[in-house]
Write a protein that holds these residues in place. Structure first.
Motif, short mmCIF file in Angstrom:
data_model
loop_
_atom_site.label_atom_id
_atom_site.label_comp_id
_atom_site.label_asym_id
_atom_site.label_seq_id
_atom_site.Cartn_x
_atom_site.Cartn_y
_atom_site.Cartn_z
N LYS A 121 0.88 -1.17 0.00
CA LYS A 121 0.00 0.00 0.00
C LYS A 121 0.91 1.21 0.00
CE LYS A 121 -3.58 -2.35 2.60
NZ LYS A 121 -4.36 -2.38 3.84
N LEU A 122 0.70 2.11 -0.95
CA LEU A 122 1.58 3.26 -1.09
C LEU A 122 0.76 4.52 -1.32
CD1 LEU A 122 4.57 4.32 -1.44
CD2 LEU A 122 4.19 4.06 -3.89
N LEU A 123 1.09 5.54 -0.55
CA LEU A 123 0.51 6.87 -0.75
C LEU A 123 1.60 7.71 -1.41
CD1 LEU A 123 0.04 9.99 0.21
CD2 LEU A 123 -2.02 8.61 -0.18
N LEU A 124 1.38 8.12 -2.64
CA LEU A 124 2.29 9.00 -3.36
C LEU A 124 1.66 10.38 -3.41
CD1 LEU A 124 4.80 9.40 -5.30
CD2 LEU A 124 3.17 9.00 -7.16
N PHE A 125 2.37 11.36 -2.89
CA PHE A 125 1.90 12.73 -3.07
C PHE A 125 2.91 13.45 -3.95
CE2 PHE A 125 4.56 13.13 0.64
CZ PHE A 125 5.10 14.40 0.60
N ARG A 170 -1.07 2.44 9.64
CA ARG A 170 -2.09 1.80 8.81
C ARG A 170 -1.48 0.86 7.76
NH1 ARG A 170 -6.83 6.10 7.44
NH2 ARG A 170 -7.12 6.93 9.54
N GLY A 171 -0.16 0.69 7.82
CA GLY A 171 0.50 -0.19 6.87
C GLY A 171 0.71 0.43 5.51
N ILE A 172 0.72 1.76 5.46
CA ILE A 172 0.86 2.48 4.20
C ILE A 172 2.22 3.14 4.12
CG2 ILE A 172 -0.07 4.36 2.79
CD1 ILE A 172 -2.78 3.87 4.23
#
Length: 160
Positions: A34-38, A66-68
């Motif tokens: 899980k990846l959050l790219l901003f 949250r494992g992100i």
């Protein structure tokens, strides 16, 4: 057409510095996690340095809980991204990624023309959440705004 929720992440190569310059393809970057790219229009620019990146630095642990995983991207070179990360006290694990030629930005359909500011092609300000390479959430800012791609906003709007 810009990328949408439900789409697979397109193939491109980004760069980062970790004891030398490294390249990573987006399928490896986004795969099996899980990846959050901003993304920001430019490193060291006012809103990016005063609000956008600092918000993700402050909320980094909330995403990790949250494992992100979290990554920041700009159409800059990897040396600029490394220097910006150091100046902003980016924690270990928050990747600072360079899309030097805007290849990934164009593949996402999230480019903008900042030539009027002497910056050429840049990425729009956005946040993208993907699980195993599939977009689950996407928050793209209107020109000149900073609301929906902030760390705080994204944390409260992540899909369950």
């Amino acid at each position: 057409m810009p990328i949408q929720v439900g789409d697979h992440i397109p193939e491109a190569v980004l760069a980062y510095i970790d004891n030398g310059v490294h390249r990573i393809d987006t399928h490896t970057l986004f795969g099996d996690r899980k990846l959050l790219l901003f993304a920001v229009p430019g490193a060291f620019t006012p809103t990016c340095s005063e609000r956008h990146l600092p918000g993700f630095v402050e909320q980094f642990d909330a995403f990790r809980t949250r494992g992100i995983e979290v990554a920041c991207m700009a159409v800059n070179d990897p040396f600029v991204m490394q220097a910006w990360g150091k100046s902003q006290h980016v924690p270990d694990g928050l990747r600072m990624l360079a899309d030097g030629n805007a290849d990934f930005t164009r593949a996402l359909g999230l480019q903008m023309d900042a030539s009027g500011y002497g910056m050429g092609v840049r990425c729009k300000r956005f946040a993208l959440y993907a699980d195993n390479g599939v977009v689950q959430g996407l928050w793209v800012e209107a020109p000149g705004e900073f609301r929906v791609s902030s760390a705080e906003y994204v944390l409260t709007h992540l899909p369950q």
